[in-house]
Design a protein around this motif. Structure first.
Motif, PDB file in Angstrom:
ATOM      1  N   LEU A  20       0.824  -1.210   0.000  1.00  0.00           N
ATOM      2  CA  LEU A  20       0.000   0.000   0.000  1.00  0.00           C
ATOM      3  C   LEU A  20       0.857   1.258   0.000  1.00  0.00           C
ATOM      4  N   SER A  21       1.936   1.227   0.784  1.00  0.00           N
ATOM      5  CA  SER A  21       2.832   2.394   0.861  1.00  0.00           C
ATOM      6  C   SER A  21       3.489   2.667  -0.483  1.00  0.00           C
ATOM      7  N   LEU A  22       3.944   1.605  -1.139  1.00  0.00           N
ATOM      8  CA  LEU A  22       4.583   1.764  -2.438  1.00  0.00           C
ATOM      9  C   LEU A  22       3.588   2.257  -3.486  1.00  0.00           C
ATOM     10  N   THR A  23       2.345   1.763  -3.383  1.00  0.00           N
ATOM     11  CA  THR A  23       1.311   2.202  -4.321  1.00  0.00           C
ATOM     12  C   THR A  23       1.014   3.686  -4.149  1.00  0.00           C
ATOM     13  N   VAL A  24       0.851   4.100  -2.896  1.00  0.00           N
ATOM     14  CA  VAL A  24       0.584   5.511  -2.609  1.00  0.00           C
ATOM     15  C   VAL A  24       1.753   6.377  -3.067  1.00  0.00           C
ATOM     16  N   PHE A  25       2.989   5.907  -2.768  1.00  0.00           N
ATOM     17  CA  PHE A  25       4.168   6.660  -3.187  1.00  0.00           C
ATOM     18  C   PHE A  25       4.220   6.752  -4.706  1.00  0.00           C
ATOM     19  N   GLY A  26       3.887   5.652  -5.395  1.00  0.00           N
ATOM     20  CA  GLY A  26       3.920   5.648  -6.853  1.00  0.00           C
ATOM     21  C   GLY A  26       2.973   6.673  -7.448  1.00  0.00           C
ATOM     22  N   TYR A  27       1.745   6.730  -6.928  1.00  0.00           N
ATOM     23  CA  TYR A  27       0.781   7.726  -7.412  1.00  0.00           C
ATOM     24  C   TYR A  27       1.271   9.145  -7.139  1.00  0.00           C
ATOM     25  N   TRP A  28       1.825   9.352  -5.961  1.00  0.00           N
ATOM     26  CA  TRP A  28       2.343  10.677  -5.600  1.00  0.00           C
ATOM     27  C   TRP A  28       3.514  11.049  -6.505  1.00  0.00           C
ATOM     28  N   PHE A  29       4.403  10.100  -6.724  1.00  0.00           N
ATOM     29  CA  PHE A  29       5.589  10.337  -7.538  1.00  0.00           C
ATOM     30  C   PHE A  29       5.195  10.691  -8.974  1.00  0.00           C
ATOM     31  N   MET A  30       4.252   9.947  -9.538  1.00  0.00           N
ATOM     32  CA  MET A  30       3.809  10.243 -10.900  1.00  0.00           C
ATOM     33  C   MET A  30       3.149  11.614 -10.971  1.00  0.00           C
ATOM     34  N   GLY A  31       2.495  12.013  -9.901  1.00  0.00           N
ATOM     35  CA  GLY A  31       1.869  13.334  -9.864  1.00  0.00           C
ATOM     36  C   GLY A  31       2.871  14.463  -9.941  1.00  0.00           C
ATOM     37  N   LEU A  32       4.119  14.177  -9.572  1.00  0.00           N
ATOM     38  CA  LEU A  32       5.149  15.208  -9.611  1.00  0.00           C
ATOM     39  C   LEU A  32       5.569  15.546 -11.035  1.00  0.00           C
ATOM     40  N   ILE A  33       5.357  14.626 -11.970  1.00  0.00           N
ATOM     41  CA  ILE A  33       5.837  14.854 -13.340  1.00  0.00           C
ATOM     42  C   ILE A  33       4.699  15.006 -14.335  1.00  0.00           C
ATOM     43  N   VAL A  34       3.461  14.907 -13.888  1.00  0.00           N
ATOM     44  CA  VAL A  34       2.333  14.984 -14.821  1.00  0.00           C
ATOM     45  C   VAL A  34       2.259  16.327 -15.515  1.00  0.00           C
ATOM     46  N   LEU A 323      11.748  28.216 -13.240  1.00  0.00           N
ATOM     47  CA  LEU A 323      10.295  28.225 -13.145  1.00  0.00           C
ATOM     48  C   LEU A 323       9.740  29.641 -13.012  1.00  0.00           C
ATOM     49  N   SER A 324      10.451  30.500 -12.263  1.00  0.00           N
ATOM     50  CA  SER A 324       9.978  31.875 -12.088  1.00  0.00           C
ATOM     51  C   SER A 324      10.056  32.657 -13.390  1.00  0.00           C
ATOM     52  N   GLU A 325      10.977  32.266 -14.285  1.00  0.00           N
ATOM     53  CA  GLU A 325      11.122  32.946 -15.573  1.00  0.00           C
ATOM     54  C   GLU A 325      10.301  32.281 -16.671  1.00  0.00           C
ATOM     55  N   GLY A 326       9.564  31.231 -16.298  1.00  0.00           N
ATOM     56  CA  GLY A 326       8.768  30.525 -17.296  1.00  0.00           C
ATOM     57  C   GLY A 326       9.596  29.634 -18.198  1.00  0.00           C
ATOM     58  N   THR A 327      10.811  29.328 -17.765  1.00  0.00           N
ATOM     59  CA  THR A 327      11.687  28.459 -18.543  1.00  0.00           C
ATOM     60  C   THR A 327      11.275  27.006 -18.337  1.00  0.00           C
ATOM     61  N   PRO A 328      11.021  26.268 -19.393  1.00  0.00           N
ATOM     62  CA  PRO A 328      10.542  24.890 -19.225  1.00  0.00           C
ATOM     63  C   PRO A 328      11.617  23.954 -18.708  1.00  0.00           C
ATOM     64  N   ILE A 329      11.206  22.985 -17.925  1.00  0.00           N
ATOM     65  CA  ILE A 329      12.104  21.915 -17.500  1.00  0.00           C
ATOM     66  C   ILE A 329      11.441  20.583 -17.822  1.00  0.00           C
ATOM     67  N   HIS A 330      12.240  19.554 -17.945  1.00  0.00           N
ATOM     68  CA  HIS A 330      11.752  18.217 -18.264  1.00  0.00           C
ATOM     69  C   HIS A 330      11.736  17.414 -16.959  1.00  0.00           C
ATOM     70  N   ARG A 331      10.591  17.383 -16.316  1.00  0.00           N
ATOM     71  CA  ARG A 331      10.508  16.739 -14.996  1.00  0.00           C
ATOM     72  C   ARG A 331      10.737  15.237 -15.068  1.00  0.00           C
ATOM     73  N   GLU A 332      10.324  14.642 -16.180  1.00  0.00           N
ATOM     74  CA  GLU A 332      10.524  13.197 -16.308  1.00  0.00           C
ATOM     75  C   GLU A 332      12.008  12.844 -16.256  1.00  0.00           C
ATOM     76  N   LEU A 333      12.851  13.725 -16.780  1.00  0.00           N
ATOM     77  CA  LEU A 333      14.286  13.461 -16.762  1.00  0.00           C
ATOM     78  C   LEU A 333      14.814  13.493 -15.329  1.00  0.00           C
ATOM     79  N   LEU A 334      14.342  14.436 -14.531  1.00  0.00           N
ATOM     80  CA  LEU A 334      14.725  14.467 -13.120  1.00  0.00           C
ATOM     81  C   LEU A 334      14.262  13.190 -12.430  1.00  0.00           C
ATOM     82  N   ALA A 335      13.051  12.738 -12.759  1.00  0.00           N
ATOM     83  CA  ALA A 335      12.513  11.518 -12.153  1.00  0.00           C
ATOM     84  C   ALA A 335      13.342  10.302 -12.544  1.00  0.00           C
TER      85      ALA A 335
END
Length: 364
Positions: A20-34, A323-335
């Motif tokens: 359950l913990s891993l499932t919850v973490f997985g959903y949270w983690f994916m939410g960071l890059i959506v 982010l403050s300058e509106g410069t895009p970042i690739h969150r999936e790459l950080l993930a």
């Protein structure tokens, strides 16, 4: 309840809690890059005319650059498929074109070479390349290296792809091409596995091209992470071979941009080095590279490089600035890099990168 039943009961409860913990973490983690997703809407339909880098402020014609790709479709006798890496050709191709150069494409056998397309890494410029009739004609009908006249070109660029490990090192036409361009003060570039083209090149004075040269390429660490049995599959480990050939090897951080420039010889460590390498070749050709919109992937690589060099706080500042300058970042790459760190048991790094993702989420 017997002791055995108690152990079974609490073991089952523990497993359920972990799942359950891993499932919850997985959903949270994916939410960071959506938040990355809207960036890619309609991207597959990109064509060259959509890229202002190509359409605005055209540059006068400056000559030809030859891009060389592998003809090898299999890694030795392993049964694993290979070819040239699309992103390592497409991105450099458009840098060269935007800066006034005509690009021709050659391979050891000529004709249609095998290609590796990693959907997770493909971006706007790569889709534009795949939708570009002129570029596609060139890559589907490559020139045979034996028919190439080196004097026609201002530079040569060896595209990576693991197939290069097999048909680049001993190819007589490649040796001639590199020797003639280098000795005529022209530019020689190569990225990732592309530097395999350089390992056996001898100059007219009998000296190895790589003697006392600073170079880079896909590293042993990067190779072994992806293919643990690489020493058995490949004819050599590229980093080792470059050093054996007399080079001083410049190793950057794992899967991050790193370009080595030694006069007119320019080499890059991995696919993430392609943009910088191509623009370094333009500089070596005596021109200031045309200004180019920096991609979200490059911005993320810069954050990762800064983290590796200076730690979390400096990386966080750069992330916040972007982010403050509106410069895009690739969150999936950080993930992805956080996952790679976990796989290497570098848990502190993994946690820091997840913290960066979470921070980006809070200020989006």
């Amino acid at each position: 309840m017997s002791r055995t039943k108690k152990i079974i009961k609490w073991s089952a409860i523990t497993i359920v809690i972990l799942v359950l913990s891993l499932t919850v973490f997985g959903y949270w983690f994916m939410g960071l890059i959506v938040a990355d997703k809207p960036m890619y809407e309609g991207i597959t339909k990109t064509v060259p005319s959509d890229l202002t880098y190509l359409t605005n402020d055209s540059v006068e014609y400056r000559g030809k650059i030859l891009a060389v790709v592998t003809s090898t479709a299999e890694m030795g006798t392993s049964g694993k498929s290979t070819g040239y890496e699309l992103t390592e050709l497409s991105r450099a191709y458009y840098v060269f074109v935007a800066n006034g150069f005509e690009v021709e494409v050659a391979s050891p056998l000529g004709g249609q070479p095998p290609v590796v397309i990693d959907d997770d890494d493909v971006g706007r410029y790569d889709y534009a390349f795949m939708n570009d009739p002129d570029a596609q004609y060139k890559v589907n009908n490559t020139l045979a290296l034996a028919d190439i006249n080196p004097s026609d070109y201002e530079a040569v660029y060896f595209v990576g792809g693991k197939g290069a490990m097999y048909d680049f090192p001993d190819n007589a036409s490649i040796k001639k091409l590199v020797r003639e361009l280098y000795e005529n003060n022209k530019v020689v570039g190569a990225v990732c596995h592309g530097p395999a083209a350089l390992v056996n090149v001898t100059l007219s004075d009998g000296k190895a091209l790589l003697a006392n040269k600073t170079v880079s390429s896909f590293t042993n660490e990067e190779e072994l992470f992806l293919i643990p049995d690489a020493p058995e599959i490949f004819p050599f480990m590229l980093q080792n071979k470059l050093i054996e050939s007399g080079a001083s090897f410049q190793e950057g951080y794992l899967y991050l941009e790193n370009v080595a420039t030694d006069g007119k010889l320019i080499t890059g460590q991995n696919p993430w080095s392609t943009w910088a390498l191509a623009e370094s070749m333009i500089k070596a050709l005596g021109h200031n590279p045309k200004p180019r919109p920096i991609t979200a992937e490059e911005n993320s690589v810069a954050i990762l490089n800064l983290y590796a060099q200076s730690g979390y706080d400096q990386a966080k500042l750069l992330l916040e600035q972007n982010l403050s300058e509106g410069t895009p970042i690739h969150r999936e790459l950080l993930a992805v890099h956080s996952i790679v760190s976990t796989m290497q048991w570098e848990f502190a790094t993994s946690i820091d990168l997840i913290r960066l993702l979470a921070y980006a989420k809070t200020i989006e």
